[in-house]
Design an enzyme around this catalytic site. Structure first.
Site, mmCIF file in Angstrom:
data_model
loop_
_atom_site.group_PDB
_atom_site.id
_atom_site.type_symbol
_atom_site.label_atom_id
_atom_site.label_comp_id
_atom_site.label_asym_id
_atom_site.label_seq_id
_atom_site.Cartn_x
_atom_site.Cartn_y
_atom_site.Cartn_z
ATOM 1 N N TYR A 132 -2.722 -4.535 7.762
ATOM 2 C CA TYR A 132 -4.128 -4.916 7.633
ATOM 3 C C TYR A 132 -4.651 -5.564 8.910
ATOM 4 O O TYR A 132 -5.835 -5.906 8.976
ATOM 5 C CB TYR A 132 -4.321 -5.847 6.437
ATOM 6 C CG TYR A 132 -4.154 -5.120 5.143
ATOM 7 C CD1 TYR A 132 -2.906 -4.661 4.757
ATOM 8 C CD2 TYR A 132 -5.237 -4.858 4.321
ATOM 9 C CE1 TYR A 132 -2.740 -3.963 3.583
ATOM 10 C CE2 TYR A 132 -5.070 -4.168 3.141
ATOM 11 C CZ TYR A 132 -3.825 -3.721 2.776
ATOM 12 O OH TYR A 132 -3.659 -3.030 1.616
ATOM 13 N N LYS A 139 10.368 -4.998 2.258
ATOM 14 C CA LYS A 139 11.076 -3.755 2.572
ATOM 15 C C LYS A 139 11.948 -4.035 3.798
ATOM 16 O O LYS A 139 11.959 -3.277 4.779
ATOM 17 C CB LYS A 139 10.043 -2.647 2.842
ATOM 18 C CG LYS A 139 10.600 -1.254 2.824
ATOM 19 C CD LYS A 139 10.983 -0.752 1.448
ATOM 20 C CE LYS A 139 11.683 0.582 1.540
ATOM 21 N NZ LYS A 139 12.293 1.018 0.284
ATOM 22 N N ASP A 146 10.421 -1.877 -3.620
ATOM 23 C CA ASP A 146 10.418 -0.737 -4.550
ATOM 24 C C ASP A 146 11.118 -1.118 -5.851
ATOM 25 O O ASP A 146 10.714 -0.698 -6.948
ATOM 26 C CB ASP A 146 11.008 0.535 -3.937
ATOM 27 C CG ASP A 146 12.139 0.292 -2.969
ATOM 28 O OD1 ASP A 146 12.243 -0.825 -2.434
ATOM 29 O OD2 ASP A 146 12.933 1.211 -2.747
ATOM 30 N N ASP A 205 -0.883 -5.945 -1.971
ATOM 31 C CA ASP A 205 -2.065 -5.209 -2.422
ATOM 32 C C ASP A 205 -1.668 -4.284 -3.574
ATOM 33 O O ASP A 205 -2.317 -4.235 -4.619
ATOM 34 C CB ASP A 205 -2.610 -4.403 -1.229
ATOM 35 C CG ASP A 205 -3.995 -3.862 -1.493
ATOM 36 O OD1 ASP A 205 -4.554 -4.144 -2.564
ATOM 37 O OD2 ASP A 205 -4.521 -3.141 -0.623
#
Ligand code: NAP
Length: 498
Positions: free
Chosen positions: A139, A186, A219, A243
């Protein structure tokens, strides 16, 4: 448009708040929240200000005019409706602009089971808060077309930004008596960005011994959220992860019509619904205003209006529990009568009528959602320690656009390397393709040549500039990135197969 000021509930000791009606359904839900706050007896001096679609249309490419910025500078608190984001090239999201301009680095999104809102998880007592870093990551919006057919975006994660949001999450847990903070990253793939966030989390966790600190790969968090969401308490995560999973979490407890949020900075906060401007419902008086009403409850708590906050929250929960006022979205979810569903105005009237009533089925702690953070502990971020680090220049990566076969490109770059540097590899989209490792990687006319210092050579800035000159004379280069080590540790990742 100039900011306009109107005062609800008289003029004495009114709290100044900037209100941005926004686009699409924005004005309807903002009006709903303002009416309820007024009915709850909180004196607010509303400064109405504009942002979003109309501002873009007038040619202001920020979507947030100066008058609105000035108002927020003054009031330090904003209640806002959703703002449309232009799609594609050009203008930035006015929402993101607002969050960044005022450094509201903590995006706080509670997701909890609501009475009268049946979901697949009803009865499990979901009551979690997603704490999303709000400024950095992809972002940052730093994107370049490297070639006419290759786009690239920079993922920016800083230690300071990570410390701020992680500290925020632990402090929120402590203040609310919550027992667990899950860090979702991640880090297994993006070791230097998501990995930095994870390392900072692990460094800070021991400062909060009473809180269980765990790390899960994002995930798996998505998987666990679908399978057993009640296991989560507070989830702290980077911007893009946050988000996505905060919308997922909204879906678990009834959908976007119920999802509230606050964007907190050190002494400033912006409250808004999670959802967007839902243009197809604009002006029809059918949208569910609950999300923004619950966001305004967060705002009332931030303003220290605890009693009014509890009163409005109770009235909303009572209204949902009672089930007499059912908005279209809820009717659709429950197989109810969509045609005769309650209007936005009707739902607002019912909440006002229910002020002073208490829901019977909501556990008490679940109703003490969010509060501003003050006073705040000092950040442990210490720039001196980075200044003291030993830095070494160990090579350079050069991105190149070419139609040459990769063997020819590799041979040519190897010949250009010079005395102090050598070509260690050429890669395509992160996978080494020269010298060939025998894999059938697709080629996309854009490569990265990696040059590293030859054994014993001390590489200087001049060596890099000279190398770039030699490459530029023969190839179309698109980016040039130093390879460094900090205190002897390599500060870059390897390509697949390198
Ligand atoms: P959206 O406006 O959130 O709407 C998507 C769908 O969600 C709606 O069509 C509706 O679903 C449901 N929905 C949203 N709010 C609801 C509510 N209060 N009550 C009931 N249902 C609700 O998302 P979008 O259509 O992708 O985005 C529209 C514009 O808003 C875009 O320009 C986007 O950039 C912007 N946006 C702004 C913000 C913000 O200001 N913070 C956030 C997100 C998006 P059904 O169609 O199933 O009824």
């Amino acid at each position: 448009m100039e900011s306009r000021t109107s005062t609800s509930s008289g003029t004495q000791a009114a709290i100044p708040v900037t209100v941005i009606p926004g686009d699409g359904v924005g004005p309807e839900i903002v009006r709903s929240a303002m009416r309820i706050i007024d009915a709850a007896g909180v004196k607010i001096a509303w400064e109405e200000a504009e942002a979003g679609a109309e501002v873009f249309r007038r040619g202001d490419s920020s979507g947030v005019p100066q008058a609105t910025r000035d108002s927020i500078e003054r009031t330090r608190v904003v209640l806002k409706g959703p703002l449309e984001t232009p799609v594609g090239f050009g203008e930035k999201s006015a929402n993101v602009t607002l969050r960044k301009l005022f450094e509201t680095y903590a995006n706080v999104r509670p997701a909890r089971e609501l009475p009268g809102v049946p979901t697949r998880y009803s009865g499990e007592g979901l009551d979690m808060i997603i704490v999303r870093e709000n400024i950095e990551d992809l972002y940052a919006g730093i994107e370049h077309m490297q070639t006419p057919d290759v786009g690239q975006g920079l993922k920016v994660i800083t230690r300071k930004g990570s410390e701020k949001i992680i500290r925020y999450a632990f402090e929120l847990a402590r203040r609310e008596g919550r027992s667990k903070v899950t860090c979702a990253t991640k880090a297994n793939i993006m070791k230097l960005t998501e990995g930095l966030f994870k390392r900072v989390f692990e460094e800070m966790a021991p400062e909060y011994p009473e809180i269980t600190a765990e790390h899960l790969i994002i995930d798996n968090v998505a998987h666990q959220l679908a399978k057993n969401p009640a296991q989560f308490d507070i989830i702290v995560t980077t911007n893009l992860n946050g988000d996505i999973i905060s919308d997922l979490a909204s879906g678990l407890v009834g959908g976007l019509g119920f999802a509230s949020s606050g964007n907190y900075g050190d002494d400033i906060a912006i409250f808004e619904a999670v959802h967007g401007s839902a243009p197809k419902y604009a002006g029809k008086d059918v949208i569910n205003p609950t999300a923004l009403i619950l966001s305004s409850v967060m705002m009332l708590r931030y303003l220290g209006q605890d009693e009014a906050a509890a009163s409005v929250e109770d009235a909303v929960l009572y209204t949902l529990e009672e089930g007499r006022a059912v908005t279209q979205d809820l009717a659709r979810q429950t197989g109810g009568d969509v045609e005769h569903a309650t209007s936005t105005t009707g739902f607002t009237d019912q909440v006002i009528a229910n002020l002073g009533r208490h829901p019977s089925s909501v556990p008490v702690r679940a109703r003490t959602v969010d509060r501003g953070l003050a006073p705040r502990p000092g950040w442990s971020y210490a720039p001196e320690r980075y200044a003291a680090m030993k830095r070494e220049l160990v090579g350079v990566d050069v991105m190149i656009e070419t139609d040459l076969p990769v063997e020819q490109l590799g041979d040519d770059l190897a010949g250009l390397a010079g005395e102090k540097l050598e070509l260690s590899m050429v890669e395509s989209r992160g996978t080494k393709v020269y010298p060939s490792i025998g894999l059938a990687t697709d080629h996309v006319r854009w490569y990265r040549g990696r040059f590293v210092a030859r054994a014993g050579a001390v590489v200087t800035e001049d060596d890099l500039v000279a190398l770039l000159g030699r490459i530029a004379a023969r190839h179309r280069w698109t980016e040039f990135v130093r390879l460094q080590s900090f205190d002897g540790e390599l500060a870059f990742t390897k390509a697949q197969g390198e």
